[in-house]
Design a protein around this motif. Structure first.
Motif, PDB file in Angstrom:
ATOM      1  N   TYR A 156       1.089  -1.229   0.073  1.00 32.07           N
ATOM      2  CA  TYR A 156       0.304   0.097   0.068  1.00 32.07           C
ATOM      3  C   TYR A 156       0.964   1.070  -0.143  1.00 32.07           C
ATOM      4  O   TYR A 156       0.491   2.441  -0.452  1.00 32.07           O
ATOM      5  N   MET A 157       2.220   1.498   0.095  1.00 30.54           N
ATOM      6  CA  MET A 157       3.054   2.226   0.427  1.00 30.54           C
ATOM      7  C   MET A 157       3.535   2.565  -1.181  1.00 30.54           C
ATOM      8  O   MET A 157       3.339   3.472  -1.801  1.00 30.54           O
ATOM      9  N   GLN A 158       3.483   1.954  -1.674  1.00 34.98           N
ATOM     10  CA  GLN A 158       3.704   1.517  -3.359  1.00 34.98           C
ATOM     11  C   GLN A 158       2.171   2.835  -3.873  1.00 34.98           C
ATOM     12  O   GLN A 158       2.370   3.190  -5.073  1.00 34.98           O
ATOM     13  N   GLU A 159       1.351   2.430  -3.468  1.00 36.50           N
ATOM     14  CA  GLU A 159       0.453   3.080  -4.236  1.00 36.50           C
ATOM     15  C   GLU A 159      -0.538   4.737  -3.980  1.00 36.50           C
ATOM     16  O   GLU A 159      -1.284   5.162  -4.637  1.00 36.50           O
ATOM     17  N   GLN A 160       0.123   4.601  -2.849  1.00 36.41           N
ATOM     18  CA  GLN A 160       0.364   6.304  -1.876  1.00 36.41           C
ATOM     19  C   GLN A 160       0.424   7.500  -3.002  1.00 36.41           C
ATOM     20  O   GLN A 160       1.925   6.939  -3.376  1.00 36.41           O
ATOM     21  N   ASP A 161       0.103   8.477  -3.199  1.00 38.90           N
ATOM     22  CA  ASP A 161       0.402   9.887  -3.691  1.00 38.90           C
ATOM     23  C   ASP A 161       1.736  10.121  -3.260  1.00 38.90           C
ATOM     24  O   ASP A 161       1.783  10.308  -1.219  1.00 38.90           O
ATOM     25  N   ASN A 162       2.296  10.432  -3.880  1.00 37.33           N
ATOM     26  CA  ASN A 162       3.460  10.825  -3.591  1.00 37.33           C
ATOM     27  C   ASN A 162       3.981  12.423  -2.882  1.00 37.33           C
ATOM     28  O   ASN A 162       4.423  12.196  -1.596  1.00 37.33           O
ATOM     29  N   ASP A 163       2.708  12.808  -3.030  1.00 34.61           N
ATOM     30  CA  ASP A 163       2.206  14.298  -2.902  1.00 34.61           C
ATOM     31  C   ASP A 163       2.525  14.186  -0.961  1.00 34.61           C
ATOM     32  O   ASP A 163       2.696  14.653  -0.270  1.00 34.61           O
ATOM     33  N   THR A 164       0.824  13.378  -0.988  1.00 32.92           N
ATOM     34  CA  THR A 164       0.628  13.383   0.754  1.00 32.92           C
ATOM     35  C   THR A 164       1.748  12.246   1.293  1.00 32.92           C
ATOM     36  O   THR A 164       2.491  13.367   2.162  1.00 32.92           O
ATOM     37  N   LEU A 165       2.380  11.899   0.932  1.00 30.92           N
ATOM     38  CA  LEU A 165       3.769  10.933   1.664  1.00 30.92           C
ATOM     39  C   LEU A 165       4.738  12.238   1.999  1.00 30.92           C
ATOM     40  O   LEU A 165       5.146  11.527   3.246  1.00 30.92           O
ATOM     41  N   ALA A 166       5.202  13.009   1.179  1.00 36.98           N
ATOM     42  CA  ALA A 166       5.890  14.076   1.621  1.00 36.98           C
ATOM     43  C   ALA A 166       5.226  14.988   1.846  1.00 36.98           C
ATOM     44  O   ALA A 166       6.572  15.332   2.909  1.00 36.98           O
ATOM     45  N   ASN A 167       4.406  15.226   2.444  1.00 37.32           N
ATOM     46  CA  ASN A 167       3.572  15.867   2.984  1.00 37.32           C
ATOM     47  C   ASN A 167       4.237  15.504   5.166  1.00 37.32           C
ATOM     48  O   ASN A 167       4.221  16.044   6.115  1.00 37.32           O
ATOM     49  N   SER A 168       3.323  14.155   4.603  1.00 35.24           N
ATOM     50  CA  SER A 168       3.759  13.203   6.335  1.00 35.24           C
ATOM     51  C   SER A 168       5.311  13.629   6.404  1.00 35.24           C
ATOM     52  O   SER A 168       5.543  13.413   7.682  1.00 35.24           O
ATOM     53  N   PHE A 169       6.314  12.967   5.527  1.00 36.56           N
ATOM     54  CA  PHE A 169       7.864  12.699   5.739  1.00 36.56           C
ATOM     55  C   PHE A 169       7.876  14.133   6.399  1.00 36.56           C
ATOM     56  O   PHE A 169       8.728  13.808   7.020  1.00 36.56           O
ATOM     57  N   LYS A 170       7.816  15.355   5.018  1.00 39.34           N
ATOM     58  CA  LYS A 170       7.914  16.179   5.763  1.00 39.34           C
ATOM     59  C   LYS A 170       7.929  17.049   6.924  1.00 39.34           C
ATOM     60  O   LYS A 170       8.583  17.787   8.240  1.00 39.34           O
ATOM     61  N   LYS A 171       6.374  16.563   8.006  1.00 42.24           N
ATOM     62  CA  LYS A 171       6.335  16.393   9.482  1.00 42.24           C
ATOM     63  C   LYS A 171       6.953  15.657   9.953  1.00 42.24           C
ATOM     64  O   LYS A 171       7.558  16.162  11.433  1.00 42.24           O
ATOM     65  N   GLN A 172       7.781  15.322  10.321  1.00 39.14           N
ATOM     66  CA  GLN A 172       8.845  13.782  10.538  1.00 39.14           C
ATOM     67  C   GLN A 172      10.026  14.910  10.259  1.00 39.14           C
ATOM     68  O   GLN A 172      10.640  13.946  12.177  1.00 39.14           O
ATOM     69  N   ARG A 173      10.276  15.716  10.144  1.00 42.56           N
ATOM     70  CA  ARG A 173      11.611  15.133   9.906  1.00 42.56           C
ATOM     71  C   ARG A 173      12.187  16.921   9.608  1.00 42.56           C
ATOM     72  O   ARG A 173      12.277  17.874   8.757  1.00 42.56           O
ATOM     73  N   SER A 174      12.120  17.204  11.119  1.00 44.07           N
ATOM     74  CA  SER A 174      12.868  18.553  11.626  1.00 44.07           C
ATOM     75  C   SER A 174      14.140  19.046   9.971  1.00 44.07           C
ATOM     76  O   SER A 174      13.649  20.919   9.658  1.00 44.07           O
ATOM     77  N   GLU A 175      14.879  17.896   9.177  1.00 43.79           N
ATOM     78  CA  GLU A 175      15.816  18.716   8.599  1.00 43.79           C
ATOM     79  C   GLU A 175      15.216  19.334   7.288  1.00 43.79           C
ATOM     80  O   GLU A 175      15.713  20.040   5.917  1.00 43.79           O
ATOM     81  N   LEU A 176      13.928  19.150   7.082  1.00 43.33           N
ATOM     82  CA  LEU A 176      13.567  18.729   5.779  1.00 43.33           C
ATOM     83  C   LEU A 176      12.098  20.106   5.724  1.00 43.33           C
ATOM     84  O   LEU A 176      11.573  21.054   4.964  1.00 43.33           O
ATOM     85  N   GLU A 177      12.378  21.129   6.978  1.00 42.05           N
ATOM     86  CA  GLU A 177      11.656  22.289   7.343  1.00 42.05           C
ATOM     87  C   GLU A 177      11.711  23.063   6.026  1.00 42.05           C
ATOM     88  O   GLU A 177      10.367  24.091   5.336  1.00 42.05           O
TER      89      GLU A 177
END
Length: 503
Positions: A351-372
């Motif tokens: 199901y990870m492969q089926e997720q929209d990259n933009d949606t995943l990117a927003n979630s990823f960005k929230k998890q890592r301060s380095e990506l602020e």
């Protein structure tokens, strides 16, 4: 099916909802939707001593997160409410009284002390005390007492319970959709308490009355309720009501296949057994949840569906709509279903492969301060390159950190393998190639560097391994030329120059 199918999920708010409960809710939901019916949530909170603050809302939130919402329930009023048993307690006494009046139940005045005495007396003789046909006429109840004595006790306000009068020397023929025909000898049944001295019904009476009044057509519940089936059948008959169809789901077993899956198993082996994170209001202990551990609700629903059910085909990935269309209680197994933590991860990876990259990117960005301060479109492009290796969003940083931060060191084992005599000279040549490139794209990088390697008759490993190590810090990651393109010409040059200087 001609009648309108109505099923219910009826948990007790005594703590977080175990995934076994979620599986029961899911199977009820799938069955209802398959037949165009209704899925009801009823909260069975008659045991106020075990009530836990916040558990009811946790149940609702869990079902909503899983994407299996109920049609009627505590927060969605319908025509058959209220949907909390504690708010229905005025309903039950009349049915208990009707059972007494019809001779199917009786008043029992036995004290806790006297019952404890009988239990210990039986244990001393190597026997088990069962309150039923073989001893009830010797105990303190309305079957053994005269009508006058019973009236006197009731008028005097003496504590009593109402017990069901189990028949003697009969064989019950019961039906279960999953388990088929079941025969029960009534002589082994005890006279269960239906109504307690505190004015509240027991689960057995409240359950039957509520299912009848809510017009439940199918009772789909866990195997642990199978021993109650005989009593429930008898209660329906005693009250003169039509019996719903029953289906008892198999247990979810430990990963070893031995014993019922528990929170302790999850703690020991490192996986959650609850859909959402739960904080115990008394101890503040926190239990992990599938949501917080990074699972997608679609993955959870998919793997839960396969715990005890199979579609009869090789297909393993099902959308919710496909599950609804394929679901059949006749294909639910009788035997327990072994829980496989690795399989749950396999579903999540899919199901990870089926997720929209933009949606995943927003979630990823929230998890890592380095990506602020990193552009979300760039993060989305990075995810498109690395998500096929990921099972959880939390995996992204280890798989992609070099797209955002230059390596500060180089893997020692990989360095010994990649950095040889002559490597500095080779990377210097690559640096010259890169510096002279005006069209810095994946295709031109690929063509230029691979062409140079071939024309100079150099082994690919002698170039590509140190090149990757210079860019990443380890021998990992997607295609080298994708990495170079993504980090850009200037950053590529910087990283190569740093390695050349160190060599």
């Amino acid at each position: 099916m001609t009648e309108n199918v109505r099923v219910r999920f009826a948990p007790s708010p005594t703590g977080p909802l175990h995934i076994g409960g979620v599986r029961t809710a899911l199977f009820n939901y799938l069955f209802a939707k398959k037949h165009g019916g209704d899925f009801i949530l009823r909260i069975e909170d008659t045991d106020q001593n075990r009530y836990v603050e916040g558990a009811e809302q946790y149940i609702i939130d869990s079902l909503n997160w899983c994407g299996i919402p109920f049609d009627e329930g505590v927060s969605k009023p319908g025509d058959f409410g209220p949907y909390r048993q504690s708010e229905r307690k005025q309903l039950y006494k009349q049915y208990a009284d009707n059972l007494v009046a019809s001779g199917n139940a009786y008043y029992a005045f036995d004290t806790a002390e006297s019952l404890d005495f009988h239990r210990k007396d039986h244990e001393a003789k190597g026997k088990t005390f069962i309150y039923n046909w073989h001893n009830r006429l010797k105990l303190n109840n309305s079957l053994a007492l005269s009508a006058e004595e019973v009236k006197e006790k009731l008028d005097g306000g003496e504590d009593y319970v109402i017990r069901f009068k189990s028949p003697q020397d009969e064989t019950l023929h019961l039906k279960d959709i999953i388990r088929g025909d079941i025969k029960i000898d009534t002589n082994i049944l005890d006279d269960k308490v239906l109504f307690k001295s505190d004015g509240m019904p027991t689960y057995h009476l409240a359950n039957i009355v509520d299912d009848h009044l809510m017009k439940i057509t199918h009772v789909i519940r866990g195997e642990e309720w199978l021993p109650s089936l005989a009593l429930h059948y008898q209660l329906y008959n005693a009250l003169g009501w039509d019996t719903p169809e029953f289906a008892h789901l198999p247990l979810i077993l430990k990963p070893t296949g031995k014993g019922k899956l528990s929170k302790r198993d999850g703690d020991k082996l490192g996986f959650p057994v609850f859909p959402l994170e739960w904080t115990d209001p008394k101890t503040n202990d926190v239990s992990r949840g599938y949501k917080e551990d990074g699972y997608f609700p679609e993955a959870m629903v998919n793997f839960l569906a396969f715990l005890g059910w199979n579609p009869g085909t090789e297909q393993e990935i099902f959308s919710l709509e496909e599950l609804i269309n394929s679901f059949d209680l006749g294909r639910v197994n009788k035997s327990g279903a072994r829980f496989d933590p690795d399989k749950t991860k396999w579903f999540n990876h899919h199901y990870m492969q089926e997720q929209d990259n933009d949606t995943l990117a927003n979630s990823f960005k929230k998890q890592r301060s380095e990506l602020e301060d990193i552009d979300i479109n760039y993060i989305s492009m990075v995810i498109g390159l690395i998500k096929e290796r990921a099972t959880f969003i939390s995996d992204f940083w280890d798989l992609s950190h070099f797209f955002f931060v230059a390596p500060s060191s180089y893997d020692e084992k990989a360095s010994k393998k990649a950095f040889k005599d002559g490597t500095a000279a080779i990377l210097t040549e690559v640096l010259t190639l890169v510096n002279n490139m005006e069209d810095f794209t994946v295709s031109t990088l690929t063509s230029a560097i691979k062409g140079w390697i071939t024309s100079n008759n150099i082994g690919f490993g002698k170039v590509m391994m140190p090149l990757r190590l210079a860019l990443v810090g380890a021998l990992q990651g997607p295609d080298v030329f994708d990495i170079m393109f993504m980090i850009g010409k200037n950053e590529t040059v910087k990283r190569l120059e740093k390695v050349v200087a160190s060599l």
